[in-house]
Write a protein that holds these residues in place. Structure first.
Motif, PDB file in Angstrom:
ATOM      1  N   ALA A  81     103.690 -62.728   5.103  1.00 14.79           N
ATOM      2  CA  ALA A  81     104.590 -61.993   6.000  1.00 14.79           C
ATOM      3  C   ALA A  81     104.982 -62.884   7.173  1.00 14.79           C
ATOM      4  O   ALA A  81     104.263 -63.819   7.518  1.00 14.79           O
ATOM      5  CB  ALA A  81     103.888 -60.746   6.512  1.00 14.79           C
ATOM      6  N   ASN A  82     106.136 -62.585   7.782  1.00 15.87           N
ATOM      7  CA  ASN A  82     106.485 -63.256   9.034  1.00 15.87           C
ATOM      8  C   ASN A  82     105.820 -62.496  10.179  1.00 15.87           C
ATOM      9  O   ASN A  82     105.281 -61.413   9.979  1.00 15.87           O
ATOM     10  CB  ASN A  82     108.003 -63.360   9.210  1.00 15.87           C
ATOM     11  N   ASP A  83     105.875 -63.056  11.378  1.00 24.26           N
ATOM     12  CA  ASP A  83     105.216 -62.410  12.515  1.00 24.26           C
ATOM     13  C   ASP A  83     106.210 -61.827  13.520  1.00 24.26           C
ATOM     14  O   ASP A  83     105.873 -61.605  14.673  1.00 24.26           O
ATOM     15  CB  ASP A  83     104.282 -63.395  13.216  1.00 24.26           C
ATOM     16  N   TYR A  84     107.441 -61.565  13.079  1.00 21.97           N
ATOM     17  CA  TYR A  84     108.458 -61.115  14.028  1.00 21.97           C
ATOM     18  C   TYR A  84     109.285 -59.932  13.554  1.00 21.97           C
ATOM     19  O   TYR A  84     110.226 -59.541  14.225  1.00 21.97           O
ATOM     20  CB  TYR A  84     109.410 -62.267  14.372  1.00 21.97           C
ATOM     21  N   ASN A  85     108.986 -59.326  12.433  1.00 20.31           N
ATOM     22  CA  ASN A  85     109.810 -58.232  11.914  1.00 20.31           C
ATOM     23  C   ASN A  85     109.626 -56.974  12.756  1.00 20.31           C
ATOM     24  O   ASN A  85     108.527 -56.438  12.820  1.00 20.31           O
ATOM     25  CB  ASN A  85     109.446 -57.945  10.463  1.00 20.31           C
ATOM     26  N   GLY A 122     106.616 -74.492   2.226  1.00 19.68           N
ATOM     27  CA  GLY A 122     105.940 -75.634   1.626  1.00 19.68           C
ATOM     28  C   GLY A 122     106.248 -75.663   0.144  1.00 19.68           C
ATOM     29  O   GLY A 122     106.978 -74.811  -0.354  1.00 19.68           O
ATOM     30  N   PRO A 123     105.694 -76.632  -0.576  1.00 17.51           N
ATOM     31  CA  PRO A 123     106.000 -76.737  -2.013  1.00 17.51           C
ATOM     32  C   PRO A 123     105.692 -75.461  -2.798  1.00 17.51           C
ATOM     33  O   PRO A 123     106.427 -75.095  -3.701  1.00 17.51           O
ATOM     34  CB  PRO A 123     105.117 -77.887  -2.499  1.00 17.51           C
ATOM     35  N   ASP A 124     104.621 -74.766  -2.411  1.00 16.01           N
ATOM     36  CA  ASP A 124     104.225 -73.543  -3.101  1.00 16.01           C
ATOM     37  C   ASP A 124     103.894 -72.437  -2.112  1.00 16.01           C
ATOM     38  O   ASP A 124     102.947 -71.676  -2.306  1.00 16.01           O
ATOM     39  CB  ASP A 124     103.014 -73.804  -4.001  1.00 16.01           C
ATOM     40  N   SER A 125     104.677 -72.332  -1.041  1.00 15.00           N
ATOM     41  CA  SER A 125     104.418 -71.279  -0.056  1.00 15.00           C
ATOM     42  C   SER A 125     105.740 -70.765   0.505  1.00 15.00           C
ATOM     43  O   SER A 125     106.694 -71.523   0.686  1.00 15.00           O
ATOM     44  CB  SER A 125     103.514 -71.790   1.067  1.00 15.00           C
ATOM     45  N   TYR A 126     105.754 -69.440   0.761  1.00 18.46           N
ATOM     46  CA  TYR A 126     106.967 -68.755   1.166  1.00 18.46           C
ATOM     47  C   TYR A 126     106.646 -67.744   2.260  1.00 18.46           C
ATOM     48  O   TYR A 126     105.579 -67.121   2.242  1.00 18.46           O
ATOM     49  CB  TYR A 126     107.593 -68.017  -0.025  1.00 18.46           C
ATOM     50  N   GLU A 127     107.577 -67.579   3.194  1.00 15.59           N
ATOM     51  CA  GLU A 127     107.437 -66.584   4.250  1.00 15.59           C
ATOM     52  C   GLU A 127     108.533 -65.543   4.071  1.00 15.59           C
ATOM     53  O   GLU A 127     109.693 -65.891   3.864  1.00 15.59           O
ATOM     54  CB  GLU A 127     107.588 -67.258   5.615  1.00 15.59           C
ATOM     55  N   VAL A 128     108.161 -64.276   4.179  1.00 18.84           N
ATOM     56  CA  VAL A 128     109.118 -63.181   4.003  1.00 18.84           C
ATOM     57  C   VAL A 128     110.140 -63.190   5.142  1.00 18.84           C
ATOM     58  O   VAL A 128     109.774 -63.248   6.312  1.00 18.84           O
ATOM     59  CB  VAL A 128     108.396 -61.818   3.949  1.00 18.84           C
ATOM     60  N   VAL A 129     111.403 -63.145   4.786  1.00 19.14           N
ATOM     61  CA  VAL A 129     112.498 -62.983   5.742  1.00 19.14           C
ATOM     62  C   VAL A 129     112.973 -61.533   5.691  1.00 19.14           C
ATOM     63  O   VAL A 129     113.223 -60.911   6.711  1.00 19.14           O
ATOM     64  CB  VAL A 129     113.660 -63.956   5.425  1.00 19.14           C
ATOM     65  N   ASP A 130     113.084 -60.981   4.499  1.00 20.27           N
ATOM     66  CA  ASP A 130     113.467 -59.584   4.306  1.00 20.27           C
ATOM     67  C   ASP A 130     112.729 -59.053   3.092  1.00 20.27           C
ATOM     68  O   ASP A 130     112.585 -59.746   2.090  1.00 20.27           O
ATOM     69  CB  ASP A 130     114.980 -59.448   4.080  1.00 20.27           C
ATOM     70  N   ILE A 143     114.768 -65.633  12.096  1.00 17.82           N
ATOM     71  CA  ILE A 143     114.645 -64.362  12.824  1.00 17.82           C
ATOM     72  C   ILE A 143     115.983 -63.622  12.751  1.00 17.82           C
ATOM     73  O   ILE A 143     116.027 -62.426  12.463  1.00 17.82           O
ATOM     74  CB  ILE A 143     114.216 -64.600  14.282  1.00 17.82           C
ATOM     75  N   ALA A 144     117.068 -64.347  12.998  1.00 17.69           N
ATOM     76  CA  ALA A 144     118.394 -63.721  12.944  1.00 17.69           C
ATOM     77  C   ALA A 144     118.670 -63.163  11.549  1.00 17.69           C
ATOM     78  O   ALA A 144     119.216 -62.067  11.404  1.00 17.69           O
ATOM     79  CB  ALA A 144     119.470 -64.730  13.347  1.00 17.69           C
ATOM     80  N   ALA A 145     118.275 -63.898  10.510  1.00 17.89           N
ATOM     81  CA  ALA A 145     118.482 -63.414   9.138  1.00 17.89           C
ATOM     82  C   ALA A 145     117.705 -62.118   8.903  1.00 17.89           C
ATOM     83  O   ALA A 145     118.226 -61.166   8.305  1.00 17.89           O
ATOM     84  CB  ALA A 145     118.065 -64.486   8.125  1.00 17.89           C
ATOM     85  N   THR A 146     116.466 -62.058   9.373  1.00 21.75           N
ATOM     86  CA  THR A 146     115.659 -60.843   9.225  1.00 21.75           C
ATOM     87  C   THR A 146     116.339 -59.672   9.914  1.00 21.75           C
ATOM     88  O   THR A 146     116.460 -58.582   9.341  1.00 21.75           O
ATOM     89  CB  THR A 146     114.243 -61.053   9.813  1.00 21.75           C
ATOM     90  N   ILE A 147     116.802 -59.893  11.137  1.00 19.91           N
ATOM     91  CA  ILE A 147     117.424 -58.814  11.888  1.00 19.91           C
ATOM     92  C   ILE A 147     118.703 -58.349  11.210  1.00 19.91           C
ATOM     93  O   ILE A 147     118.961 -57.146  11.101  1.00 19.91           O
ATOM     94  CB  ILE A 147     117.712 -59.245  13.348  1.00 19.91           C
ATOM     95  N   ARG A 148     119.503 -59.289  10.739  1.00 18.84           N
ATOM     96  CA  ARG A 148     120.752 -58.897  10.046  1.00 18.84           C
ATOM     97  C   ARG A 148     120.438 -58.045   8.824  1.00 18.84           C
ATOM     98  O   ARG A 148     121.088 -57.013   8.595  1.00 18.84           O
ATOM     99  CB  ARG A 148     121.551 -60.128   9.642  1.00 18.84           C
ATOM    100  N   HIS A 149     119.461 -58.454   8.032  1.00 19.30           N
ATOM    101  CA  HIS A 149     119.096 -57.655   6.861  1.00 19.30           C
ATOM    102  C   HIS A 149     118.654 -56.252   7.292  1.00 19.30           C
ATOM    103  O   HIS A 149     119.076 -55.253   6.714  1.00 19.30           O
ATOM    104  CB  HIS A 149     117.955 -58.328   6.091  1.00 19.30           C
ATOM    105  N   GLN A 177     115.411 -55.125  -5.955  1.00 19.99           N
ATOM    106  CA  GLN A 177     115.814 -56.099  -4.946  1.00 19.99           C
ATOM    107  C   GLN A 177     114.670 -57.086  -4.773  1.00 19.99           C
ATOM    108  O   GLN A 177     113.523 -56.673  -4.551  1.00 19.99           O
ATOM    109  CB  GLN A 177     116.088 -55.430  -3.600  1.00 19.99           C
ATOM    110  N   PRO A 178     114.966 -58.372  -4.845  1.00 21.62           N
ATOM    111  CA  PRO A 178     113.896 -59.348  -4.630  1.00 21.62           C
ATOM    112  C   PRO A 178     113.514 -59.408  -3.157  1.00 21.62           C
ATOM    113  O   PRO A 178     114.237 -58.910  -2.283  1.00 21.62           O
ATOM    114  CB  PRO A 178     114.535 -60.664  -5.074  1.00 21.62           C
ATOM    115  N   ILE A 179     112.386 -60.009  -2.880  1.00 21.66           N
ATOM    116  CA  ILE A 179     111.942 -60.260  -1.519  1.00 21.66           C
ATOM    117  C   ILE A 179     112.618 -61.553  -1.070  1.00 21.66           C
ATOM    118  O   ILE A 179     112.563 -62.562  -1.778  1.00 21.66           O
ATOM    119  CB  ILE A 179     110.403 -60.376  -1.476  1.00 21.66           C
ATOM    120  N   VAL A 180     113.277 -61.505   0.058  1.00 22.39           N
ATOM    121  CA  VAL A 180     114.000 -62.673   0.570  1.00 22.39           C
ATOM    122  C   VAL A 180     113.014 -63.505   1.375  1.00 22.39           C
ATOM    123  O   VAL A 180     112.347 -62.995   2.273  1.00 22.39           O
ATOM    124  CB  VAL A 180     115.201 -62.251   1.441  1.00 22.39           C
TER     125      VAL A 180
END
Length: 172
Positions: free
Chosen positions: A26-30, A61-69, A102-108, A53-56
């Motif tokens: 998870a991100n720390d700003y949603n 990193g090579p094998d790590s992802y942070e949720v935007v939406d 952060i802006a992308a999360t807010i827009r979503h 709907q996929p998780i955005v």
């Protein structure tokens, strides 16, 4: 007429993939919240219809992802359904700055619903600290300029006016 693959391939939805759930965080700003009844409905939706709907995500990193939406879709998959893999798309790599994500999360989120005012105020403060102008914040977050000013005032009046000089008219 053929499909312009160059055009379609630049959109994240063209690259949906299933990745191990352990690679997604998870991100720390949603600032978005979902009430328990809606979480139950989201779980039922995923169980009945599957992930529609996929998780955005942002690739950290090579094998790590942070949720935007899709934080709540992420939580349902990991915490409730105990899925080993999650469907994700990765946003365009030029969104490398935290402020852009952060802006992308807010827009979503704003396209779908409401935010907690305090959390939105903290986000506006962070973007201001990242030297985003009020005009840029308004544009990137889909706000009116007066909304940006009100959010800045909620948690950061002192910070908002820190660079201002005041007259000493009130001193005795």
């Amino acid at each position: 007429m053929g499909i312009d693959l160059t055009w379609t391939e630049r959109h994240p939805v063209s690259r949906i993939r299933w990745v191990p759930a352990s690679q997604v965080t998870a991100n720390d700003y949603n600032p978005n919240t979902v009430a328990p009844p809606e979480m139950e409905l989201l779980q039922l939706s995923i169980e009945a219809d599957g992930y529609t709907q996929p998780i955005v995500c942002w690739q950290t990193g090579p094998d790590s992802y942070e949720v935007v939406d899709g934080f709540h879709r992420f939580r349902i998959g990991v915490e409730r359904l105990k899925l080993s893999h999650l469907p994700i798309v990765v946003i365009n790599p030029d969104r490398a700055d935290r402020g852009d994500r952060i802006a992308a999360t807010i827009r979503h989120n704003r396209a779908r619903g409401k935010h907690q005012v305090g959390a939105m105020s903290e986000i506006v403060q962070e973007l201001s600290r990242r030297n985003w102008s009020e005009k840029k914040i308004a544009k990137e977050l889909g706000m009116e300029p007066d909304e940006v000013l009100r959010l800045k005032q909620i948690t950061g009046l002192a910070e908002l006016f820190a660079d201002r000089n005041f007259s000493e008219a009130w001193e005795v």
